[in-house]
Scaffold this motif. Structure first.
Motif, PDB file in Angstrom:
ATOM      1  N   SER A   1      33.337  -5.943 -35.702  1.00  0.00           N
ATOM      2  CA  SER A   1      32.447  -4.799 -35.879  1.00  0.00           C
ATOM      3  C   SER A   1      31.015  -5.247 -35.594  1.00  0.00           C
ATOM      4  O   SER A   1      30.591  -6.312 -36.056  1.00  0.00           O
ATOM      5  CB  SER A   1      32.539  -4.248 -37.308  1.00  0.00           C
ATOM      6  OG  SER A   1      33.857  -3.841 -37.593  1.00  0.00           O
ATOM      7  N   VAL A   2      30.292  -4.433 -34.860  1.00  0.00           N
ATOM      8  CA  VAL A   2      28.933  -4.794 -34.437  1.00  0.00           C
ATOM      9  C   VAL A   2      27.962  -3.684 -34.815  1.00  0.00           C
ATOM     10  O   VAL A   2      27.974  -2.611 -34.205  1.00  0.00           O
ATOM     11  CB  VAL A   2      28.869  -5.035 -32.914  1.00  0.00           C
ATOM     12  CG1 VAL A   2      27.467  -5.484 -32.504  1.00  0.00           C
ATOM     13  CG2 VAL A   2      29.912  -6.045 -32.479  1.00  0.00           C
ATOM     14  N   PRO A   3      27.106  -3.892 -35.825  1.00  0.00           N
ATOM     15  CA  PRO A   3      26.017  -2.939 -36.080  1.00  0.00           C
ATOM     16  C   PRO A   3      24.822  -3.280 -35.187  1.00  0.00           C
ATOM     17  O   PRO A   3      24.480  -4.451 -35.007  1.00  0.00           O
ATOM     18  CB  PRO A   3      25.697  -3.171 -37.556  1.00  0.00           C
ATOM     19  CG  PRO A   3      26.087  -4.596 -37.812  1.00  0.00           C
ATOM     20  CD  PRO A   3      27.188  -4.943 -36.852  1.00  0.00           C
ATOM     21  N   LEU A   4      24.191  -2.253 -34.637  1.00  0.00           N
ATOM     22  CA  LEU A   4      23.109  -2.507 -33.681  1.00  0.00           C
ATOM     23  C   LEU A   4      22.133  -1.339 -33.687  1.00  0.00           C
ATOM     24  O   LEU A   4      22.520  -0.189 -33.476  1.00  0.00           O
ATOM     25  CB  LEU A   4      23.705  -2.682 -32.269  1.00  0.00           C
ATOM     26  CG  LEU A   4      22.731  -2.983 -31.136  1.00  0.00           C
ATOM     27  CD1 LEU A   4      22.164  -4.391 -31.282  1.00  0.00           C
ATOM     28  CD2 LEU A   4      23.449  -2.846 -29.790  1.00  0.00           C
TER      29      LEU A   4
ATOM     30  N   LEU B   1      21.287   3.935 -35.633  1.00  0.00           N
ATOM     31  CA  LEU B   1      22.108   2.729 -35.770  1.00  0.00           C
ATOM     32  C   LEU B   1      23.436   2.940 -35.061  1.00  0.00           C
ATOM     33  O   LEU B   1      24.135   3.932 -35.302  1.00  0.00           O
ATOM     34  CB  LEU B   1      22.357   2.412 -37.244  1.00  0.00           C
ATOM     35  CG  LEU B   1      23.141   1.121 -37.532  1.00  0.00           C
ATOM     36  CD1 LEU B   1      22.311  -0.110 -37.139  1.00  0.00           C
ATOM     37  CD2 LEU B   1      23.520   1.045 -39.006  1.00  0.00           C
ATOM     38  N   LEU B   2      23.775   2.008 -34.168  1.00  0.00           N
ATOM     39  CA  LEU B   2      25.075   2.014 -33.505  1.00  0.00           C
ATOM     40  C   LEU B   2      26.038   1.165 -34.321  1.00  0.00           C
ATOM     41  O   LEU B   2      25.719   0.036 -34.691  1.00  0.00           O
ATOM     42  CB  LEU B   2      24.964   1.436 -32.095  1.00  0.00           C
ATOM     43  CG  LEU B   2      24.145   2.219 -31.076  1.00  0.00           C
ATOM     44  CD1 LEU B   2      24.028   1.414 -29.788  1.00  0.00           C
ATOM     45  CD2 LEU B   2      24.769   3.570 -30.805  1.00  0.00           C
TER      46      LEU B   2
ATOM     47  N   GLU C   1      32.195 -13.938 -39.677  1.00  0.00           N
ATOM     48  CA  GLU C   1      31.344 -14.655 -40.624  1.00  0.00           C
ATOM     49  C   GLU C   1      29.859 -14.410 -40.378  1.00  0.00           C
ATOM     50  O   GLU C   1      29.042 -14.536 -41.282  1.00  0.00           O
ATOM     51  CB  GLU C   1      31.643 -16.155 -40.549  1.00  0.00           C
ATOM     52  CG  GLU C   1      33.083 -16.509 -40.934  1.00  0.00           C
ATOM     53  CD  GLU C   1      33.389 -17.969 -40.717  1.00  0.00           C
ATOM     54  OE1 GLU C   1      32.479 -18.699 -40.265  1.00  0.00           O
ATOM     55  OE2 GLU C   1      34.527 -18.386 -40.982  1.00  0.00           O
ATOM     56  N   GLU C   2      29.499 -14.103 -39.118  1.00  0.00           N
ATOM     57  CA  GLU C   2      28.107 -13.866 -38.765  1.00  0.00           C
ATOM     58  C   GLU C   2      28.033 -12.593 -37.939  1.00  0.00           C
ATOM     59  O   GLU C   2      29.051 -12.055 -37.505  1.00  0.00           O
ATOM     60  CB  GLU C   2      27.549 -15.049 -37.956  1.00  0.00           C
ATOM     61  CG  GLU C   2      27.668 -16.396 -38.642  1.00  0.00           C
ATOM     62  CD  GLU C   2      27.315 -17.527 -37.688  1.00  0.00           C
ATOM     63  OE1 GLU C   2      26.163 -17.966 -37.717  1.00  0.00           O
ATOM     64  OE2 GLU C   2      28.198 -17.961 -36.922  1.00  0.00           O
ATOM     65  N   HIS C   3      26.807 -12.122 -37.718  1.00  0.00           N
ATOM     66  CA  HIS C   3      26.656 -10.990 -36.800  1.00  0.00           C
ATOM     67  C   HIS C   3      27.202 -11.427 -35.443  1.00  0.00           C
ATOM     68  O   HIS C   3      26.804 -12.459 -34.900  1.00  0.00           O
ATOM     69  CB  HIS C   3      25.187 -10.591 -36.678  1.00  0.00           C
ATOM     70  CG  HIS C   3      24.985  -9.302 -35.933  1.00  0.00           C
ATOM     71  ND1 HIS C   3      25.166  -9.203 -34.574  1.00  0.00           N
ATOM     72  CD2 HIS C   3      24.636  -8.063 -36.363  1.00  0.00           C
ATOM     73  CE1 HIS C   3      24.928  -7.958 -34.189  1.00  0.00           C
ATOM     74  NE2 HIS C   3      24.596  -7.250 -35.266  1.00  0.00           N
TER      75      HIS C   3
END
Length: 616
Positions: free
Chosen positions: A114-117, A75-76, A323-325
């Motif tokens: 913040s971006v989980p990827l 997970l990034l 509020e959203e990805h």
């Protein structure tokens, strides 16, 4: 015992030889006395800044960005941010004073996301990662995501500042021109791919089309200068057609050459390219219903920028809303905002920043601390000398330094009595960065050739270098030399235009860039004056740089450090359950990834047992 005496003697002998070569280069550079005239010292008597600024109290803002990436169990976790500090500008009857010492910050001058990827989704966000064959390629593919987002965050803050009524000067810790190149490359890749998430987006002015996105990238807001040459000629013709369409007019194909001021052959080539573009977008560009000999764009083409800008702002705001990805457009992960889309948005933001800054007399200044640019050595110096009547530029041959910054620093220090600080070089158009000096024995009006087939459009960005400080006890000891750039301001810069011929591919092109040859540039002196009042000589690492950018840099680094700790905590807290639940999946990971996780866990254990000082 092995003796290294012979190796040491050899190394010392070779080092001395290299140093002799370097000293010889310095002596040659210091002997170029005629280049002193290329440096422009601050004209303190010029206080007519009321021509650019109205009287009043305004803000000057410095903006910087930062980023961090954590990788845990495939997970990034990406974090990007941008923030700014502001000082005050006082303008009274044309006299300008900058006060950056009492810098302040506010919540409005800060954005982050913040971006989980999952690594499995990396190709969905960065399409080029499909071709990443090595660990180095994968790492570059990963880094391109936070870098594109960080650029977006800085440009969003810059645009909001430009649109603010009480802000007059914006400093960016990046060059506008240096940003435009990479993001426009991704914009062109997006066009080649033929798809963007902005396409088909609903706006009050109709749906965004790929044609709209195409035109917005090359024409910008429609207020910028488009050269009538080469690859830009077709877009200059489209711009003319859009302007005429607002009056419900078109152009006869036979009149194009005269109206554009080009040859009949060039006009025919531009017309063919416009028609080819029309066919590529299924006839959405031209209205050929009445007469094939009349060129006229369709009614809906006129509002291309309104549609694109509405979509641009919506997507940019969504990414930083929290509020959203930020990048996943649906819950199934089937639609993503890619790096190509982000950098396409960055292209539109740059056009908007430049357009609004020029029309509202806002000064946007990009500053680069480190640059390996050779614009001045390759093209600006020789062409400047050519305009001064030096037909045989034998004196330029000693310029063997592969960096403008190094050469200017040496000349400044070696000729410190003739070049007092603060100084700047004569400003030049960014298109010189895509030129190489060239003497054609058959044509005396040809001064240069394209470095890589195409010469960048002129009258968009203007570049220069500056140096602000020297020691009182030893004026040869000086602060660092920095590069800067800014938009082209037609109202103030048009008197600095020069004209010459260049080889562009197999054809000769007439270009009209800015080069400060005889006239003194008003904006250049204004930039130097503001810069000279915006550093802090009492802090060694920002002496000669910029106090507001220094503070912004410290702030975003603190934000990124805190975010890194937060990302690690979230990863350790939430991923543990997932890891135990899907053992089969995570046991198939690369060995080096597993080893990195084990090393990180061991490091945390040691820190808990022995404290942070164990690592000092």
């Amino acid at each position: 015992m092995i003796s290294f005496s012979s190796d040491a003697l050899s190394l010392r002998r070779n080092t001395r030889q290299v140093l002799r070569v370097f000293e010889d280069r310095i002596r040659k550079a210091g002997g170029l006395k005629f280049l002193v005239d290329f440096f422009k010292c601050l004209r303190t008597e010029d206080k007519e800044f009321g021509k650019f600024f109205d009287d009043g109290v305004f803000r000057v803002i410095g903006i910087d960005g930062s980023m961090c990436v954590e990788e845990r169990l495939e997970l990034l976790l990406i974090y990007v941010c941008a923030a700014g500090y502001y000082g005050k500008i006082y303008v009274n009857d044309g006299v300008l004073k900058v006060d950056a010492s009492g810098a302040e910050r506010e919540e409005a001058l800060k954005v982050s996301t913040s971006v989980p990827l999952w690594l499995e989704d990396l190709p969905n966000v960065n399409p080029s990662s499909v071709y990443a064959l090595t660990d180095f390629d994968v790492k570059r593919s990963i880094e391109s995501i936070p870098y594109a987002l960080m650029t977006l965050s800085e440009l969003i803050l810059a645009l909001d500042s430009v649109m603010s009524g009480d802000v007059k000067v914006i400093f960016l810790d990046r060059l506008l021109s240096g940003t435009y190149g990479p993001v426009s490359r991704d914009f062109r890749l997006m066009l080649r791919r033929g798809y963007s998430v902005l396409n088909e987006f609903n706006t009050p002015y109709g749906k965004v089309s790929m044609l709209d996105l195409h035109l917005a990238g090359f024409l910008g807001t429609g207020d910028e200068f488009i050269p009538k040459r080469g690859v830009y000629g077709a877009y200059a013709l489209i711009k003319m057609l859009i302007d005429l369409k607002r009056e419900d007019k078109g152009i006869r194909t036979s009149d194009v050459a005269g109206l554009m001021g080009v040859s009949v052959k060039e006009a025919r080539g531009f017309i063919n390219k416009v028609k080819k573009l029309d066919r590529h977008y299924d006839g959405l560009l031209l209205d050929l219903s009445d007469n094939d000999e009349i060129l006229m764009v369709r009614d809906e083409v006129v509002d291309y920028w309104k549609r694109v800008w509405f979509a641009t702002r919506k997507f940019a705001d969504r990414i930083f809303s929290g509020e959203e990805h930020p990048l996943m457009l649906d819950n199934e992960g089937s639609r993503w905002i890619t790096t190509l889309d982000i950098n396409t948005i960055n292209v539109y933001l740059l056009h908007k920043i430049v357009s609004d800054a020029v029309s509202n007399h806002k000064l946007v200044i990009g500053i680069a601390k480190d640059t390996g640019s050779t614009d001045i050595i390759r093209s600006v110096f020789p062409i400047y000398c050519k305009f001064h009547g030096k037909s045989r530029l034998t004196n330029i041959s000693p310029l063997t330094f592969r960096s403008d910054k190094v050469l200017l620093s040496i000349i400044s220090s070696s000729m410190y009595e003739s070049i007092p600080t603060p100084w700047r070089v004569r400003e030049y158009d960014y298109c010189f960065a895509t030129l190489v000096y060239h003497e054609d024995p058959k044509r005396s009006d040809v001064f240069a050739r394209a470095a890589r087939k195409i010469i960048f459009r002129e009258k968009l960005f203007v570049r220069g270098y500056f140096q602000l400080r020297s020691l009182e006890d030893d004026p040869s000891v000086r602060s660092a030399v920095f590069a800067y750039d800014r938009p082209f301001y037609p109202e103030f810069d048009s008197n600095l235009i020069v004209e010459f011929e260049c080889l562009e591919g197999k054809r000769t092109s007439n270009i009209k860039p800015l080069l400060e040859v005889e006239e003194n540039g008003f904006i250049g002196n204004l930039v130097l004056y503001i810069l000279s009042q915006s550093d802090n000589p009492y802090v060694i690492e920002e002496m000669g740089h910029n106090h507001l950018l220094f503070l912004a840099d410290k702030l975003v680094k603190v934000m990124a450090k805190r975010a890194r700790d937060m990302l690690r905590g979230i990863a350790d807290l939430d991923l543990g359950t997932i890891a135990s639940k899907y053992k089969a999946y995570f046991s198939s990971r690369r060995f080096r990834d597993i080893r990195r996780e084990a090393e990180h866990a061991r490091e945390r254990m040691v820190k808990r047992s022995y404290g942070e000082e164990y690592f000092v």
